[in-house]
Scaffold this motif. Structure first.
Motif, PDB file in Angstrom:
ATOM      1  N   PRO A  50       0.864  -1.141  -0.183  1.00  0.00           N
ATOM      2  CA  PRO A  50      -0.005  -0.033  -0.077  1.00  0.00           C
ATOM      3  C   PRO A  50       0.773   1.193   0.174  1.00  0.00           C
ATOM      4  O   PRO A  50       0.273   2.218  -0.506  1.00  0.00           O
ATOM      5  N   HIS A  51       2.114   1.230   0.402  1.00  0.00           N
ATOM      6  CA  HIS A  51       2.780   2.464   0.313  1.00  0.00           C
ATOM      7  C   HIS A  51       3.895   2.430  -0.665  1.00  0.00           C
ATOM      8  O   HIS A  51       4.765   3.300  -0.757  1.00  0.00           O
ATOM      9  N   SER A  52       3.701   1.566  -1.656  1.00  0.00           N
ATOM     10  CA  SER A  52       4.759   1.577  -2.860  1.00  0.00           C
ATOM     11  C   SER A  52       4.556   2.675  -3.614  1.00  0.00           C
ATOM     12  O   SER A  52       3.433   3.520  -3.781  1.00  0.00           O
ATOM     13  N   ASP A  73      -1.265  -5.811   2.312  1.00  0.00           N
ATOM     14  CA  ASP A  73      -0.704  -5.469   3.402  1.00  0.00           C
ATOM     15  C   ASP A  73       0.677  -6.509   3.617  1.00  0.00           C
ATOM     16  O   ASP A  73       0.795  -7.458   2.909  1.00  0.00           O
TER      17      ASP A  73
END
Length: 172
Positions: A50-52, A73
């Protein structure tokens, strides 16, 4: 190829011709005959966290030839799906949105210096920075940070400065 299609399904003429002429490049069993999700899916699954970064997602899609990436996640739990359409929207942002983000996030919030004399103009994703800042190094950092904003195609740095705080830097 034309035998046993469920519920009267018949592939388009182009697909039938490609198959007969041996131009099918797919891997695994003929996907036109797939009856289950397992027979149709891409394996192994290509996923992203999700934070890529958006650019990383685009590279993964291109490298693996997929149009969508499941977002999972750390435990592998599905959080959503990102598509090519979602990614394209990031890069075709309105010019006003780009200018607003550069003003708020780059100039006003991130640099911690006076940027009130810097003007921003954006046309089709190309940012023009004009005006004056106190130090050369700060002006160069502002231009480099603006280039990293999603939707920015290029930055034309015309910021002038009062003090050359590092005369050893080459003009870039």
């Amino acid at each position: 190829m034309e035998q046993f299609y469920r519920e009267g399904y018949r592939p388009p003429l182009r697909a039938r011709l490609r198959h007969r002429l041996g131009h099918d490049k797919g891997t695994g069993p003929d996907k036109a005959r797939g009856e289950t999700a397992a027979e149709l899916m891409t394996f192994p699954a290509v996923t992203i966290g999700p934070h890529s970064a958006v650019v990383y997602a685009m590279r993964l899609m291109d490298e693996h030839g997929v149009k969508r990436l499941p977002v999972v996640d750390q435990d592998g739990k599905l959080e959503g799906i990102v598509s090519r359409h979602d990614l394209i929207k990031v890069f075709v942002r309105p010019d006003a949105d780009i200018a607003q983000e550069i003003r708020a996030d780059v100039l006003d919030r991130s640099l911690w210096v006076d940027t009130s004399h810097v003007e921003i103009a954006v046309h089709q994703g190309v940012v023009r920075l004009t005006g004056r800042m106190e130090r050369r190094g700060e002006a160069q950092i502002a231009a480099r940070m603006a280039l990293r904003v999603n939707g920015v195609v290029d930055v034309i740095d015309e910021i002038q400065w009062n003090t050359d705080d590092n005369p050893g830097w080459a003009d870039q």
